[in-house]
Design an enzyme around this catalytic site. Structure first.
Site, PDB file in Angstrom:
ATOM      1  N   HIS A  28      64.150  56.595   2.729  1.00 19.23           N
ATOM      2  CA  HIS A  28      63.719  57.701   3.576  1.00 19.23           C
ATOM      3  C   HIS A  28      62.416  58.316   3.068  1.00 19.23           C
ATOM      4  O   HIS A  28      61.548  58.701   3.849  1.00 19.23           O
ATOM      5  CB  HIS A  28      64.818  58.768   3.661  1.00 19.23           C
ATOM      6  CG  HIS A  28      64.612  59.753   4.767  1.00 19.23           C
ATOM      7  ND1 HIS A  28      64.103  61.005   4.549  1.00 19.23           N
ATOM      8  CD2 HIS A  28      64.849  59.662   6.105  1.00 19.23           C
ATOM      9  CE1 HIS A  28      64.033  61.653   5.702  1.00 19.23           C
ATOM     10  NE2 HIS A  28      64.464  60.867   6.655  1.00 19.23           N
ATOM     11  N   CYS A  29      62.287  58.389   1.749  1.00 22.37           N
ATOM     12  CA  CYS A  29      61.107  59.015   1.145  1.00 22.37           C
ATOM     13  C   CYS A  29      59.817  58.267   1.427  1.00 22.37           C
ATOM     14  O   CYS A  29      58.728  58.849   1.388  1.00 22.37           O
ATOM     15  CB  CYS A  29      61.274  59.100  -0.373  1.00 22.37           C
ATOM     16  SG  CYS A  29      62.634  60.128  -0.930  1.00 22.37           S
ATOM     17  N   ILE A  30      59.895  56.968   1.701  1.00 21.74           N
ATOM     18  CA  ILE A  30      58.672  56.167   1.853  1.00 21.74           C
ATOM     19  C   ILE A  30      58.362  55.852   3.308  1.00 21.74           C
ATOM     20  O   ILE A  30      57.460  55.063   3.590  1.00 21.74           O
ATOM     21  CB  ILE A  30      58.751  54.873   1.020  1.00 21.74           C
ATOM     22  CG1 ILE A  30      59.841  53.925   1.541  1.00 21.74           C
ATOM     23  CG2 ILE A  30      58.979  55.190  -0.444  1.00 21.74           C
ATOM     24  CD1 ILE A  30      59.814  52.541   0.878  1.00 21.74           C
TER      25      ILE A  30
END
Length: 325
Positions: free
Chosen positions: A317-319
């Site tokens: 999700h962070c990337i």
């Protein structure tokens, strides 16, 4: 801001380039390629690359993934990228918060601070800018007026020392088109992002939140996870619905001893017709895949090993950052 499960036009990512974050940059980039190709099965994808890295990125990613050059500093599109918006007539725009590398933890960060505007320009949509220092991983929206965030992140003195929580609440509402902000306790022990919500709890549908269970009592974060879980019980969204919680385990037993290693299954990504989730090589992989399949029976669950991404303190999700259709 539409919910993540709404139809996407494309996904945006950022090519790894800050050497100090990674044990082996080439291995990390190979993990990014695997995530990008998993998403590309379901929708178009554009990778933002530093101009010096364009040739290698193209060689590793292939011709089916578009590249956008920008002098980025790091590789976390969720946090540095824009938050896309849609109005009642279907017109698209984007909100850009200010970015200071999670409270000044890395330097420089001016390239990442400007990447949101560059993405919106490339997408051909107008940009709204905010002086609030915030990251996309610090919010989750239901597309129906509700925002989840945490007490330990945006109000932190390393980001917004002169903002009250009430002022931050109003700015989030204004910039995201929201009516209600739910403030989870967060987790100050997670000191890379100061407790981003996308490693704790995420909206999966209107009135439904996927949340990390407290896990084993010998976990250093047990009390923090328990506090977030207990806080969310009985919460209502902007429409007055009581929120149903769906608990999943963490990946505490993943075979890695990096201090920042991301053990969160909540940190997965919803794309057109798919759910892209981390695979740690442990029993919980299958259990969580079944949960996602139950939540999204019409989507295909794809598991991607991310050992050389998780060491940077984030997950899938962070990337990633979605651009709505």
């Amino acid at each position: 801001m539409p919910a993540e499960w709404s139809p996407h036009k494309r996904t945006w990512m950022m090519w790894p380039c800050r050497a100090e974050v990674w044990d082996d940059m080439d291995v990390t980039r190979a993990n990014y390629v695997d995530v990008a190709h998993a998403i590309r099965q379901f929708e178009p994808l554009t990778m933002v690359v530093h101009p010096r890295d364009r040739a290698q990125a193209h060689a590793m990613l292939g011709s089916d993934i578009e590249l956008l050059e920008h002098p980025i500093d790091d590789s976390w599109a969720r946090d540095a990228g824009p938050n896309f918006l849609i109005d009642a007539q279907g017109n698209k725009a984007g909100s850009c918060f200010s970015f200071n590398a999670w409270g000044g933890k890395y330097d420089p960060y001016d390239g990442d601070d400007s990447v949101g505007a560059a993405i919106l320009e490339a997408a051909g949509v107008p940009a709204y800018s905010s002086s609030l220092i915030a990251e996309g991983g610090g919010i989750s929206v239901d597309g129906d007026g509700t925002v989840l965030t945490t007490e330990t992140c945006f109000p932190n003195a390393n980001r917004n020392p002169d903002w009250s929580r009430e002022a931050i609440t109003e700015e989030l509402k204004q910039m995201l088109g929201a009516e209600k902000v739910i403030w989870l306790p967060g987790n100050e022990l997670e000191d890379e992002t100061d407790g981003h919500v996308d490693g704790i709890a995420m909206f999966m549908a209107p009135g439904v939140v996927l949340i990390e269970g407290a896990g084993r009592a010998d976990n250093d974060w047990y009390e923090k996870k328990l506090a977030n879980l207990e806080f969310m019980r009985g919460q209502t969204d902007a429409k007055g619905r009581e929120i149903r919680l769906v608990e999943v385990p963490d990946a505490m037993d993943a075979p890695d001893d990096h201090d920042m290693f991301c053990e969160s299954y909540v940190n997965s990504y919803l794309c057109n017709g798919g759910v892209v989730m981390p695979q740690y090589g442990i029993r919980e992989d299958g259990l969580v895949a079944e949960v996602y399949q139950e939540l999204f029976p019409g989507r295909r669950v794809v598991q991607v090993p991310i050992p050389s991404i998780a060491i940077g303190g984030g997950g899938i999700h962070c990337i990633t950052q979605q651009e709505p259709l």
